[in-house]
Each structure stands twice: as structure tokens, then as C-alpha cells.
Enzyme design. Sequence first.
Site, mmCIF file in Angstrom:
data_model
loop_
_atom_site.group_PDB
_atom_site.id
_atom_site.type_symbol
_atom_site.label_atom_id
_atom_site.label_comp_id
_atom_site.label_asym_id
_atom_site.label_seq_id
_atom_site.Cartn_x
_atom_site.Cartn_y
_atom_site.Cartn_z
ATOM 1 C CE LYS A 134 -9.536 -8.748 -13.289
ATOM 2 N NZ LYS A 134 -8.812 -7.820 -14.142
ATOM 3 C CG ASP A 135 -9.104 -9.697 -5.705
ATOM 4 O OD1 ASP A 135 -8.501 -10.073 -6.726
ATOM 5 O OD2 ASP A 135 -8.636 -8.872 -4.914
ATOM 6 C CB SER A 182 -1.097 -2.987 -7.656
ATOM 7 O OG SER A 182 -1.736 -3.634 -6.596
ATOM 8 C CG HIS A 202 -2.156 -0.941 0.877
ATOM 9 N ND1 HIS A 202 -3.457 -0.559 1.008
ATOM 10 C CD2 HIS A 202 -2.187 -2.220 0.407
ATOM 11 C CE1 HIS A 202 -4.251 -1.559 0.644
ATOM 12 N NE2 HIS A 202 -3.504 -2.577 0.291
#
Lengths: 418, 213
Positions: A235-236, A212, A208
Site C-alpha cells: 500500500k505504501d 499505529s 513500534h
Amino acid sequence: MANKIIQWIDRRFPLTSFVKHELTGYPTPRNLSYWWNFGFLAGIVLTLQVVTGIFLAMHYKPDASVAFDSIQHIMRDVNYGWLLRFMHSTGASAFFLVIYIHMARTLYYGSYRAPRELMWWTGQGLLLLLMATAFMGYLLPWGQMSFWGATVITNLFRATPFIGDQVVVWLRGDYAVGDDTLTRFFALHYLFPFLIIAGVVVHLVALHTVRSSNPSGIDLADKDNIPFHPYFTSKDFFGLGVFLIAYFTVVFFFPHSMIEAENNIPANPMVTPNHIVPEWYFLPFYAILRSVPNMVGGVAAMFLSVMIFAFMPFLDRSRIPGGARYRPVYRVLFFIFMLDILVLGYVGYYPPTSQTIAIGQVATFYYFGSFLLLPFISKAEDQWLFKKGLPPNIIALIESEAIEKRILPQRRRRGDIT
Amino acid sequence: MNKFIAVLVLHCFISPAWAEEAKLEKIQVDTSVLAVERGVDTFMNACHGCHSLKYVHYRDLAGFGVNKDKISAWRGDSTLDAAMTSLMSDDAAMQSFGKIPPDLSMMTKAREGGNSYLYSYLIGYYLTPEGMTSNHVFPETKMPDALGMSGATDPAQRSEVQAKAHDIVSFLSWAADPHEAERLTLGYYVIGYLIILTLLLYNVMLAVWSKIK
């Protein structure tokens, strides 16, 4: 009412700002592919392993005389004990599969490069902890492969300079693997997952901070970042559904494929199995161990083969963004390296013959060679690509992102964006 | 490099020498209660004299649905809660065979090839030219030909022995994995549920992402 409670908490603990900062508002590159799902999946598998493990520990007995029996007790008499045990034994393989894909993605897209070196190194530490946890957990069923696998692997520590023999006794708690080894491995097998959780927290704090990576390999400006929630939570969770289908297919329909036949025979120090093999996730490293004729050299090579990944940020000298995507030579190297690992796994599975030894040595040579030559290859490729000119789309992307970053402070000052 | 790949590819087709063992007869295990029931019958007559089944209790047989009267006949003086330990003491076994016959609770899972291995082993007995019994699958075995395969000459007799071996494997396969039927049934429900859930999650994802396309 709910609002009041949250206000009360917020005055004492940064709950709302934490959720906003790290979840609902956490900026994530919008172009992440499904290869970026595996970090989340690793977290889920870790949770599954911890939860099933705690319930297994309620019924398991870490005592050499009854450990094997207690596993059978779990499998037969405990309500849904078979499900807990199969989820845990399959989960170990799932964990390594997910982690290896996670690592392969990092290698392919060059996500280990600045500023994400600490992510890569904390990940490397987590891999070592995972390997240690899996290795110690494998002793607990106290089957033949548990016993002999632990015997062979602890014996490798004899290669420690000067104090080798003492180290082996220290690890085993005895001169041979026995009850003392089992009890300490059980204690550590329960402890290490919590160290892993602590490591994951560090890994996430680093994530964080640096954010990413993404397939383009460029840190994208704000316009190309979207909030983690709901975009990447949705999405995860979809990825999680796909993963769970695969995982539970093995758990319910092929659970025995994850347990060596030999390990359904109770440990017997008097009878050596014909063929001692580690679990599939250790096979490439085991093959490297056996490829070096000298024991100390083999052990050193095996440890180095795991640790050498940590040097990737230094070995990769290319300035081209996006890892293998925009680097044809690196891409070829990557895929041959993957193939090489499969070859090593194959060699590690079979008992050594002159043929497999030869193949194993070539593959080991290639394994280390691809790391050691990487600085030169990546440098040469970098110069070649810059001379040839980068593809127009990536030049355009780099330029637009540079402009974006230049005007960002101005827009922020004007109050266009927060 | 090409040479290396060629060697590698060739290698995949050569089965290593150590794997050259007797061919196992691949079988499909009959998991019905009847087959298991016949299997326990044969097992109690032919195997239980020497082999224990220490992780299986008589009550487990009752739980699976095996005929209660038959169970009472087999267990004799033992309680319903007793493990199906063998009738032979370890000392007597050492005297007769020079080793303690292995416990059979996990036998179909404790050998490469599982059920097929066990079946092939049971029917693998034959008479050597010297008139000794030997076994194709496990030549060093100390176990006598309990089902009489080596002495069975006419086809009817042989198929009778094969049928018995089949039943024993059915029983031992259940004994090694007593929750298999439950596991498979539950598995279909879980996977079915997950497929529906995943399709829904896929649609949620599409709906969420449609906002920014």
C-alpha cells in the site's frame, strides 16, 4: 549459503528477529486509510532531500561572493545539476506538504491522544527541526529573497528578553546577514537533516511501542491487525507511486513555480525588495506574526502558534474514540481550523493593507481561540454524546474489542495464537 | 461569523491595489532554434553593447545548435569558452546611465510575469506629450528605447519591432533556462514510466490484499 550467512549474523546481531518483529510480523491495523501513507512518504522525501542535497553540496560554494554563481553553475554546467536542484527545491515544498497532511490526519483522528503523546511531541520536535533546516537552506542560493528573508527572520530574535541584540549577532555571525551567516547556515543546513534522521528513529521506536492508531480510534485486538509486510508495504509503495507522479510533474514541468522571481536576482544589501514574503509553508505563521501590533508580542504569538500543537493531548478532554469521526462538534472545529490556516496563508502572502490586517487579526484570534476553548468544547461535547448515546456501530466495536482483549490471554495460553 | 466569511469571499475578488500595474501582454514564446538564433542576432546588436550575459558562454550557443559562423562573428576575439560579458565597462555605464545595466542571464526568470513581462517592457516604450520616451511597464527605467518602439508610427514598423522583441525574449528565455527542452522531454518519459509503475504497484496491492478480504 545465504542461510548460513544469516545464521552467522543472527548469532551476533538480532537481524532475523528484528525484521520479523518490526517489518514482516509487525502488527498493523487493517483498517488504515490512505491518510496513513504520509508518514512513510515523509521518510521518502527526507531521503530524497538528503541524497540530492549531498550531491548539490559537491558543487555548491558557501561564499557570499560566489554562492549565486555556483547555483548557476549547477543549473547550467553540472550534468543533470538542474534536476538535482529542482528536485531539492521542489522537495522542500513536498516535505512540508506531506508533513502538514500527516499532522492534519493526526489532529482529525485524534491520534495524539494517550498513549501516543510522545509520538506527537517527537513529531513536534521534528517539525521545528524541519522548519529550521528549510529556513537555513533558503539562504544558500543567495538571492534577494534569501538575503532579505534571512534578515527579517533573524531580526525577530531581537525580541528575546534582555539579550536580544546579542542573540541576533550570534545567529548572524555579524551585525548584518553576510558571508558569516551564509557559511554557518550552510554548515547547519548540512547538520540538521542528520538530527532529523535521529529524531525519526526516536519517532519510529515510539511508534513500534504504541503501534499505529487507526480510523476507529480504538486500539484494535489481534484479529484486526495484519502484518505490515506485505500488506502495508504494498500500500505504501502504491502511495509512493502516486506521490512521485505529482512530485516529478512539478520538478519537470513547473519547477520555477517553487522559486520566487526575486530570488533569481543576486542578494544586494543596498536594495530592499518591494515585497518580502516567506515560502508558502511559513505564510500562516508569518501572518500571525504580523497580526500582533507589538513586535515582541508578534514573535511570541508566532512561536506559540507552532508550539501550541504540543498541548493537544491536554487540551482535548474528550473520551470518545476516533477523533473527528465520531465527534460532530470537533469535526466542524477541525474543518474551520483548516480554513482558518488557509486564510492566514492568504493574508501572509499579501502586503498588509487595513483590510488584510483586520482579516489576519480575526483569523489569528480564531487560531488561538480554537485551541484555548477546546478543553471546554471537547468536555461539553463528550458529555452531550454520552448522554445522547454513541452510534450503535461504535458501541458494538468497543464491546467486541473489549471481549477480544479479555479472551486474548486465554487463547494465547492455550496456544491458539503465538 | 457569516459577515466574516462574506468579507473574506469579497476580498478574494478584489485585486489588491499594489497589483495594479500596467497590463502585461501575454505571449507564447517560440523556443525553436531559428527564433533563438534571430534573438541572439538582435540581442548582439541592440542589447549586448550595455548588458552582459555572464552565465551564458559562446559554446552554449553552439551546443544549442546556433550557426557556428554566426557565433564566430559575434564573439570576435573572445574564445568559444568565454562568457558573453558586455562590451561596456561598469564605469562607462555609471557615467551614461547612473547605474550598471543588469545582467540578462536570468532576466526572464527574475521578474514576475517572466517572458510576458520582458516582452511587454520591450514594446512598452511611448512618447510622452512633452516628447520624452517613457515606458508603460517600468516607468522609472533608465534604459533607452533600444528597439525604437516609441518612434515607430506605422503598423509595419511596429510589428517589426514586436517581432524583434519576440525573438529577444525567445533567446533570453533559453538563456535563463538552457535545459528546458531537455527537461520537458525527459519529464514525459519519467512521468510515463511512473504511471506504468504505479498501475503495476496498484495491482500488486490489490493482489496482496485480496488474500484477506
